[in-house]
Design an enzyme around this catalytic site. Structure first.
Site, PDB file in Angstrom:
ATOM      1  N   ARG A   1      -1.158  -9.088  13.541  1.00 12.16           N
ATOM      2  CA  ARG A   1      -1.358  -8.187  12.396  1.00 12.16           C
ATOM      3  C   ARG A   1      -2.405  -8.800  11.367  1.00 12.16           C
ATOM      4  O   ARG A   1      -3.195  -8.430  11.009  1.00 12.16           O
ATOM      5  CB  ARG A   1      -0.463  -7.212  11.937  1.00 12.16           C
ATOM      6  CG  ARG A   1       0.074  -6.306  12.669  1.00 12.16           C
ATOM      7  CD  ARG A   1       1.423  -5.880  12.465  1.00 12.16           C
ATOM      8  NE  ARG A   1       1.644  -5.136  11.098  1.00 12.16           N
ATOM      9  CZ  ARG A   1       2.953  -4.748  10.581  1.00 12.16           C
ATOM     10  NH1 ARG A   1       3.679  -5.104  11.102  1.00 12.16           N
ATOM     11  NH2 ARG A   1       2.727  -3.860   9.565  1.00 12.16           N
TER      12      ARG A   1
ATOM     13  N   LYS B   1       0.939  -1.386  -0.083  1.00 12.71           N
ATOM     14  CA  LYS B   1      -0.287  -0.080  -0.077  1.00 12.71           C
ATOM     15  C   LYS B   1       0.964   1.221   0.026  1.00 12.71           C
ATOM     16  O   LYS B   1       0.828   2.176  -0.826  1.00 12.71           O
ATOM     17  CB  LYS B   1      -0.910  -0.019   1.181  1.00 12.71           C
ATOM     18  CG  LYS B   1      -1.875  -1.204   1.349  1.00 12.71           C
ATOM     19  CD  LYS B   1      -2.680  -1.247   2.657  1.00 12.71           C
ATOM     20  CE  LYS B   1      -1.933  -1.228   4.105  1.00 12.71           C
ATOM     21  NZ  LYS B   1      -1.256  -2.668   4.221  1.00 12.71           N
TER      22      LYS B   1
ATOM     23  N   ARG C   1      10.337  -0.276  11.961  1.00  9.58           N
ATOM     24  CA  ARG C   1       9.063  -0.214  12.693  1.00  9.58           C
ATOM     25  C   ARG C   1       9.109  -1.366  13.959  1.00  9.58           C
ATOM     26  O   ARG C   1       9.675  -2.386  13.700  1.00  9.58           O
ATOM     27  CB  ARG C   1       7.785  -0.292  11.872  1.00  9.58           C
ATOM     28  CG  ARG C   1       7.453   0.826  11.025  1.00  9.58           C
ATOM     29  CD  ARG C   1       6.504   0.830   9.944  1.00  9.58           C
ATOM     30  NE  ARG C   1       5.325  -0.196  10.445  1.00  9.58           N
ATOM     31  CZ  ARG C   1       4.280  -0.341   9.628  1.00  9.58           C
ATOM     32  NH1 ARG C   1       4.352   0.322   8.321  1.00  9.58           N
ATOM     33  NH2 ARG C   1       3.111  -0.934  10.179  1.00  9.58           N
TER      34      ARG C   1
ATOM     35  N   ARG D   1     -10.386   0.162   7.996  1.00  6.43           N
ATOM     36  CA  ARG D   1     -10.001  -1.096   8.137  1.00  6.43           C
ATOM     37  C   ARG D   1     -11.203  -1.942   9.019  1.00  6.43           C
ATOM     38  O   ARG D   1     -10.758  -3.315   9.241  1.00  6.43           O
ATOM     39  CB  ARG D   1      -8.868  -1.155   9.271  1.00  6.43           C
ATOM     40  CG  ARG D   1      -7.466  -1.238   8.756  1.00  6.43           C
ATOM     41  CD  ARG D   1      -6.615  -1.049   9.917  1.00  6.43           C
ATOM     42  NE  ARG D   1      -5.475  -1.725   9.768  1.00  6.43           N
ATOM     43  CZ  ARG D   1      -4.192  -1.040   9.189  1.00  6.43           C
ATOM     44  NH1 ARG D   1      -4.377   0.136   8.687  1.00  6.43           N
ATOM     45  NH2 ARG D   1      -3.147  -1.753   9.141  1.00  6.43           N
TER      46      ARG D   1
ATOM     47  N   ARG E   1      11.725  -4.494   5.849  1.00  4.99           N
ATOM     48  CA  ARG E   1      11.335  -3.274   5.654  1.00  4.99           C
ATOM     49  C   ARG E   1      12.235  -2.250   6.361  1.00  4.99           C
ATOM     50  O   ARG E   1      12.372  -2.533   7.539  1.00  4.99           O
ATOM     51  CB  ARG E   1      10.110  -2.847   5.884  1.00  4.99           C
ATOM     52  CG  ARG E   1       9.800  -1.406   5.645  1.00  4.99           C
ATOM     53  CD  ARG E   1       8.154  -1.190   5.830  1.00  4.99           C
ATOM     54  NE  ARG E   1       7.215  -1.796   6.660  1.00  4.99           N
ATOM     55  CZ  ARG E   1       6.127  -1.811   6.533  1.00  4.99           C
ATOM     56  NH1 ARG E   1       5.272  -1.241   5.736  1.00  4.99           N
ATOM     57  NH2 ARG E   1       5.508  -2.612   7.569  1.00  4.99           N
TER      58      ARG E   1
HETATM   59  P1  AP5 Z   1       4.908  -1.385   2.092  1.00  5.09           P
HETATM   60  O1  AP5 Z   1       4.275  -0.788   0.660  1.00  5.09           O
HETATM   61  O2  AP5 Z   1       5.293  -0.595   3.140  1.00  5.09           O
HETATM   62  O3  AP5 Z   1       3.576  -2.306   2.830  1.00  5.09           O
HETATM   63  P2  AP5 Z   1       2.103  -1.850   3.251  1.00  5.09           P
HETATM   64  O4  AP5 Z   1       0.922  -2.323   2.393  1.00  5.09           O
HETATM   65  O5  AP5 Z   1       2.049  -0.214   3.474  1.00  5.09           O
HETATM   66  O6  AP5 Z   1       2.179  -2.699   4.636  1.00  5.09           O
HETATM   67  P3  AP5 Z   1       2.166  -1.930   6.192  1.00  5.09           P
HETATM   68  O7  AP5 Z   1       3.203  -2.726   6.803  1.00  5.09           O
HETATM   69  O8  AP5 Z   1       2.597  -0.433   6.216  1.00  5.09           O
HETATM   70  O9  AP5 Z   1       0.481  -2.197   6.326  1.00  5.09           O
HETATM   71  P4  AP5 Z   1      -0.248  -2.124   7.796  1.00  5.09           P
HETATM   72  O10 AP5 Z   1      -1.676  -2.048   7.098  1.00  5.09           O
HETATM   73  O11 AP5 Z   1       0.152  -3.533   8.529  1.00  5.09           O
HETATM   74  O12 AP5 Z   1       0.471  -1.022   8.412  1.00  5.09           O
HETATM   75  P5  AP5 Z   1      -0.053   0.561   8.800  1.00  5.09           P
HETATM   76  O13 AP5 Z   1       0.997   1.441   8.828  1.00  5.09           O
HETATM   77  O14 AP5 Z   1      -1.242   0.920   7.981  1.00  5.09           O
HETATM   78  O15 AP5 Z   1       5.770  -2.790   1.715  1.00  5.09           O
HETATM   79  C1  AP5 Z   1       6.148  -3.378   2.711  1.00  5.09           C
HETATM   80  C2  AP5 Z   1       7.839  -3.835   2.159  1.00  5.09           C
HETATM   81  O16 AP5 Z   1       7.717  -4.559   1.198  1.00  5.09           O
HETATM   82  C3  AP5 Z   1       8.585  -2.669   1.863  1.00  5.09           C
HETATM   83  O17 AP5 Z   1      10.006  -2.676   2.477  1.00  5.09           O
HETATM   84  C4  AP5 Z   1       8.580  -2.710   0.452  1.00  5.09           C
HETATM   85  O18 AP5 Z   1       9.751  -2.042  -0.136  1.00  5.09           O
HETATM   86  C5  AP5 Z   1       8.572  -4.048   0.191  1.00  5.09           C
HETATM   87  N1  AP5 Z   1       7.563  -4.230  -1.198  1.00  5.09           N
HETATM   88  C6  AP5 Z   1       6.383  -3.506  -1.531  1.00  5.09           C
HETATM   89  N2  AP5 Z   1       6.059  -3.928  -2.617  1.00  5.09           N
HETATM   90  C7  AP5 Z   1       6.793  -4.701  -3.046  1.00  5.09           C
HETATM   91  C8  AP5 Z   1       6.688  -5.899  -4.173  1.00  5.09           C
HETATM   92  N3  AP5 Z   1       5.867  -5.559  -5.271  1.00  5.09           N
HETATM   93  N4  AP5 Z   1       7.701  -6.905  -4.323  1.00  5.09           N
HETATM   94  C9  AP5 Z   1       8.676  -6.900  -3.415  1.00  5.09           C
HETATM   95  N5  AP5 Z   1       8.817  -5.957  -2.213  1.00  5.09           N
HETATM   96  C10 AP5 Z   1       7.822  -5.213  -2.134  1.00  5.09           C
HETATM   97  O19 AP5 Z   1      -0.685   0.408  10.178  1.00  5.09           O
HETATM   98  C11 AP5 Z   1       0.153  -0.076  11.366  1.00  5.09           C
HETATM   99  C12 AP5 Z   1      -0.895  -0.012  12.727  1.00  5.09           C
HETATM  100  O20 AP5 Z   1      -1.682   1.230  12.883  1.00  5.09           O
HETATM  101  C13 AP5 Z   1      -2.011  -1.136  12.600  1.00  5.09           C
HETATM  102  O21 AP5 Z   1      -1.504  -2.434  12.717  1.00  5.09           O
HETATM  103  C14 AP5 Z   1      -3.095  -0.532  13.582  1.00  5.09           C
HETATM  104  O22 AP5 Z   1      -2.537  -0.885  15.041  1.00  5.09           O
HETATM  105  C15 AP5 Z   1      -2.863   0.820  13.476  1.00  5.09           C
HETATM  106  N6  AP5 Z   1      -3.773   1.505  12.148  1.00  5.09           N
HETATM  107  C16 AP5 Z   1      -3.637   1.810  11.249  1.00  5.09           C
HETATM  108  N7  AP5 Z   1      -4.750   2.418  10.559  1.00  5.09           N
HETATM  109  C17 AP5 Z   1      -5.824   2.338  11.208  1.00  5.09           C
HETATM  110  C18 AP5 Z   1      -7.123   2.023  11.161  1.00  5.09           C
HETATM  111  N8  AP5 Z   1      -7.742   2.741  10.087  1.00  5.09           N
HETATM  112  N9  AP5 Z   1      -7.970   1.798  12.162  1.00  5.09           N
HETATM  113  C19 AP5 Z   1      -7.327   1.011  13.187  1.00  5.09           C
HETATM  114  N10 AP5 Z   1      -6.157   1.070  13.589  1.00  5.09           N
HETATM  115  C20 AP5 Z   1      -5.223   1.604  12.523  1.00  5.09           C
HETATM  116 ZN    ZN Z   2       2.043   1.186   5.093  1.00  7.34          ZN
END
Ligand code: AP5
Ligand code: ZN
Length: 217
Positions: free
Chosen positions: A172, A13, A161, A89, A128
């Protein structure tokens, strides 16, 4: 363009959203990044959120809906539209978003799901690296910085992170399947869902996303 990107941790994402932001001149709102900014500032919300994030749970729907509403109302970059990354979410968040947008007669146009098997996510998450100030993301193997552990633009240190470890990832993913998978069904019912194979390399994923949008603005 008004769209959301939905997918499990590590699906890509945060990697794809900046491209969409640039191409369509919309704002990129990442709720995880917003929460991490609160954690860094050690605000009361940040302290509470850190505990929840490190346990792989979800911050409450009310807090998250208000956070997005506030940003959509005040962030000028959102005038042309938005891409939401990490929100909604839960079905309650999806309903909250719909009522906000319906009030403005600006309904959501696309809900794009990044589809990938859980087994591929461990290496993405544990490798990451991020630049906290900008949110720029790297990967030790798949997308390494030019200089070890340093941001390409500022030269500042990269970090991992605190929720990017195998144990928290398992939680997660459990949360994703229990609480966020129903959001996919919600958008399928509304007829605005599209799926993309997110196991491909980032360029291919980007091309697949563009294929969905066609000429839509
Ligand atoms: P990356 O693009 O960073 O992945 P991502 O989908 O953004 O994954 P996240 O871990 O950020 O998602 P998440 O939903 O768990 O965390 P969030 O920050 O939203 O890619 C990951 C890695 O892979 C990178 O190193 C990248 O370079 C590599 N990569 C990417 N694409 C690739 C490809 N095609 N091939 C190879 N490598 C690739 O949320 C964190 C926490 O916040 C949650 O757990 C929750 O506690 C809280 N939170 C956030 N939003 C809410 C909400 N709406 N409601 C309640 N709690 C919330
Ligand atoms: Zn993310």
């Amino acid at each position: 363009m008004r769209m959301i990107l939905i997918g499990p941790p590590g699906a890509g994402k945060g990697t794809q959203a900046p491209r969409i932001k640039e191409k369509y001149c919309v704002c990129h709102l990442a709720t995880g990044d917003m929460l991490r900014a609160q954690v860094a500032k050690k605000t009361p919300l940040g302290k509470e959120a850190k505990k929840i994030m490190d346990q792989g749970g979800l911050v409450s729907d009310d807090i998250m809906i208000n956070m997005i509403k506030n940003e959509l109302d005040t962030n000028r970059e959102c005038a042309n539209g938005f891409i939401l990354d990490g929100f909604p979410r839960t079905v309650a968040q999806a309903e909250g978003l719909d009522s906000m947008l319906e009030a403005e007669s600006k309904p959501l146009k696309h809900a794009v799901e990044l589809q990938i098997d859980d087994g591929l996510l461990v290496s993405r998450i544990t490798g990451r690296l991020i630049h906290p100030a900008s949110g720029r993301t790297y990967h030790k193997v798949f997308n390494p910085p030019k200089e070890t552990m340093k941001d390409d633009v500022t030269g500042e240190p990269l970090i991992q992170r605190t929720d990017d470890n195998a144990d928290t990832l398992k939680k997660r993913l459990g949360t994703y399947h229990a609480q966020t998978a129903p959001v996919v069904a919600y958008y399928k019912n509304k007829g605005i869902w599209s799926g993309v194979d997110a196991s491909q390399d980032p360029e291919h994923v980007w091309k697949s996303i563009l294929g969905i949008f066609g000429d839509s603005k």
